[in-house]
Enzyme design. Structure first.
Site, PDB file in Angstrom:
ATOM      1  N   ARG A 108       0.880  -1.184   0.000  1.00  0.00           N
ATOM      2  CA  ARG A 108       0.000   0.000   0.000  1.00  0.00           C
ATOM      3  C   ARG A 108       0.906   1.219   0.000  1.00  0.00           C
ATOM      4  O   ARG A 108       1.704   1.400   0.917  1.00  0.00           O
ATOM      5  CB  ARG A 108      -0.923   0.008   1.223  1.00  0.00           C
ATOM      6  N   HIS A 135      -7.356   0.678  -6.426  1.00  0.00           N
ATOM      7  CA  HIS A 135      -7.624  -0.142  -5.237  1.00  0.00           C
ATOM      8  C   HIS A 135      -8.309  -1.421  -5.714  1.00  0.00           C
ATOM      9  O   HIS A 135      -9.478  -1.684  -5.420  1.00  0.00           O
ATOM     10  CB  HIS A 135      -8.504   0.634  -4.258  1.00  0.00           C
ATOM     11  N   GLN A 138     -10.238  -4.060  -3.355  1.00  0.00           N
ATOM     12  CA  GLN A 138     -11.543  -3.632  -2.846  1.00  0.00           C
ATOM     13  C   GLN A 138     -12.617  -3.822  -3.907  1.00  0.00           C
ATOM     14  O   GLN A 138     -13.717  -4.310  -3.606  1.00  0.00           O
ATOM     15  CB  GLN A 138     -11.479  -2.163  -2.405  1.00  0.00           C
ATOM     16  N   ASP A 221     -17.370   7.166  -1.923  1.00  0.00           N
ATOM     17  CA  ASP A 221     -16.163   7.003  -1.109  1.00  0.00           C
ATOM     18  C   ASP A 221     -15.855   8.369  -0.505  1.00  0.00           C
ATOM     19  O   ASP A 221     -16.478   9.376  -0.870  1.00  0.00           O
ATOM     20  CB  ASP A 221     -15.016   6.505  -2.016  1.00  0.00           C
ATOM     21  N   CYS A 261     -16.444   1.637   0.346  1.00  0.00           N
ATOM     22  CA  CYS A 261     -15.325   0.746   0.727  1.00  0.00           C
ATOM     23  C   CYS A 261     -14.927   0.911   2.186  1.00  0.00           C
ATOM     24  O   CYS A 261     -14.258   0.037   2.731  1.00  0.00           O
ATOM     25  CB  CYS A 261     -14.137   0.976  -0.195  1.00  0.00           C
ATOM     26  N   ARG A 289     -13.447  -8.800   1.641  1.00  0.00           N
ATOM     27  CA  ARG A 289     -12.010  -8.584   1.394  1.00  0.00           C
ATOM     28  C   ARG A 289     -11.243  -9.840   1.793  1.00  0.00           C
ATOM     29  O   ARG A 289     -10.316 -10.271   1.105  1.00  0.00           O
ATOM     30  CB  ARG A 289     -11.500  -7.380   2.199  1.00  0.00           C
TER      31      ARG A 289
HETATM   32  N1  NVA Z   1     -10.098   6.478  -1.535  1.00  0.00           N
HETATM   33  C1  NVA Z   1      -9.709   6.120  -0.179  1.00  0.00           C
HETATM   34  C2  NVA Z   1      -9.915   4.670   0.050  1.00  0.00           C
HETATM   35  C3  NVA Z   1      -9.573   4.207   1.435  1.00  0.00           C
HETATM   36  C4  NVA Z   1      -9.720   2.726   1.604  1.00  0.00           C
HETATM   37  C5  NVA Z   1      -8.270   6.517   0.070  1.00  0.00           C
HETATM   38  O1  NVA Z   1      -7.443   6.314  -0.822  1.00  0.00           O
HETATM   39  O2  NVA Z   1      -7.974   7.039   1.147  1.00  0.00           O
HETATM   40  N1   CP Z   2     -11.309  -0.222   2.417  1.00  0.00           N
HETATM   41  C1   CP Z   2     -10.041  -0.254   2.850  1.00  0.00           C
HETATM   42  O1   CP Z   2      -9.094  -0.508   2.110  1.00  0.00           O
HETATM   43  O2   CP Z   2      -9.913  -0.015   4.186  1.00  0.00           O
HETATM   44  P1   CP Z   2      -8.560   0.215   5.007  1.00  0.00           P
HETATM   45  O3   CP Z   2      -7.997   1.552   4.580  1.00  0.00           O
HETATM   46  O4   CP Z   2      -8.984   0.200   6.445  1.00  0.00           O
HETATM   47  O5   CP Z   2      -7.586  -0.875   4.688  1.00  0.00           O
END
Ligand code: NVA
Ligand code: CP
Length: 310
Positions: A108, A135, A138, A221, A261, A289
């Site tokens: 990540r 992502h 997800q 989101d 998500c 997930r």
């Molecule tokens: N779009 C959000 C998703 C978090 C799981 C982010 O990137 O922070």
């Molecule tokens: N939806 C998701 O990826 O959640 P986290 O940021 O908690 O991993």
């Protein structure tokens, strides 16, 4: 650890074919059933997953770590703060080193270029656990969730209201693979960057309520993704009116699902009575997930398992 076969990564949704997704979804169903029945399933004894986090996480860490444990393997958590990544070790060197000590890696991070460079120097499969642009895990869980509730997503209308972010780009790639259509409504200045994805399976709506018309699935989101926190005040102003509320859900098909998500901000991108209401499947998305990622790891490490239609 060395192999002559090309390494299969999952760095963005378009890395897999429809046939591969259909296989992984079938395996996810089987693996989920085993989990619910407390059936021991340890195909990955002595295998190790390394998880590299340069951003925060609850669901991604938990689902990968628990999933690897449930498959009989082990998971190691690294973050930028405690590892040499935070002190400037080149990502290419990190890819080399980590992939000599473990069997599979989840990353990540910020730019998609970082995970691409990491994977180019890895001897083992690399999975995208979220980048600024994508992502895919997800959206795979979300499509599995849709299929569980409603059957095939092919030909359906999926609405996206809010920011043009990593989730939307993975949904756009998924539309191309699975053959559904996206209705997209984002505020001016926060619209789709066409250099990230290429598909024509979407329609842009200026009015977010119009984008919900007839939708089979309504999706949103956060307005400020991780890494964009400095823009929060400007985003709150720009996204005014983009909340997914009961009035917008009323424009969708009567049996439409709502997805997010998570984590969510009630009263910003979604109203509490929508995310906590009967059309919401957000807890199933979160749980799934676990199941789809176990199927994904199994596929990347073991390939297709003969006679898998158990
Ligand atoms: N779009 C959000 C998703 C978090 C799981 C982010 O990137 O922070
Ligand atoms: N939806 C998701 O990826 O959640 P986290 O940021 O908690 O991993």
């Amino acid at each position: 650890m060395s192999t002559n076969k090309p390494i299969k990564h999952f760095l963005q949704f378009s890395d897999f074919t429809l046939a591969e997704f259909e296989y992984v979804i079938e395996r996810a169903k089987i693996i989920k059933r085993k989990f619910k029945n407390y059936e021991v399933y340890h195909p990955l004894i002595d295998r190790t997953l390394v998880m590299v986090f340069e951003k925060n996480s609850t669901r991604t860490r938990l689902s990968f770590e628990a999933g690897m444990h449930q498959l009989g393997g082990a998971a190691i958590y690294l973050n930028t703060r405690d590892s040499q990544l935070g002190r400037g070790e080149p990502v290419e060197d990190a890819g080399q080193v980590m992939s000599r000590m473990c069997d599979i890696i989840m990353v990540r991070t910020f730019g998609q270029d970082i995970i691409e460079r990491f994977a180019a120097h890895s001897r083992v499969p690399v999975i995208n656990g979220l980048t600024n642009e994508h992502h895919p895990c997800q959206v795979l869980a979300d499509i599995f969730t849709y299929v569980e509730h409603r059957g095939s997503i092919a030909g359906k209308i999926v609405t996206w209201v809010g920011d043009a972010n990593n989730m939307l780009y993975s949904w756009l790639q998924a539309a191309e693979v699975f053959g559904f259509h996206l209705n997209v409504s984002t505020p001016k200045g926060y619209d789709i960057d066409h250099s990230v994805v290429s598909t024509s399976r979407f329609t842009v709506f200026d009015n977010p309520s119009d984008a919900c018309q007839g939708a089979h699935l309504v999706n949103t989101d956060v307005w400020t993704s991780m890494g964009y926190e400095k823009e929060n005040a400007a985003r709150l102003a720009a996204f005014d009116g983009y909340i997914v509320d009961a009035a917008k859900m009323a424009r969708a098909a009567p049996d439409a699902l709502f997805m997010h998500c998570l984590p969510a901000h009630r009263g910003e991108e979604v109203a509490a009575d929508v995310i906590d209401g009967p059309q919401s499947v957000v807890w199933d998305e979160a749980e799934n997930r676990l199941h789809v990622q176990k199927a994904l790891i199994e596929y990347l490490l073991l390939g297709e398992i003969a006679g898998s239609a158990e």
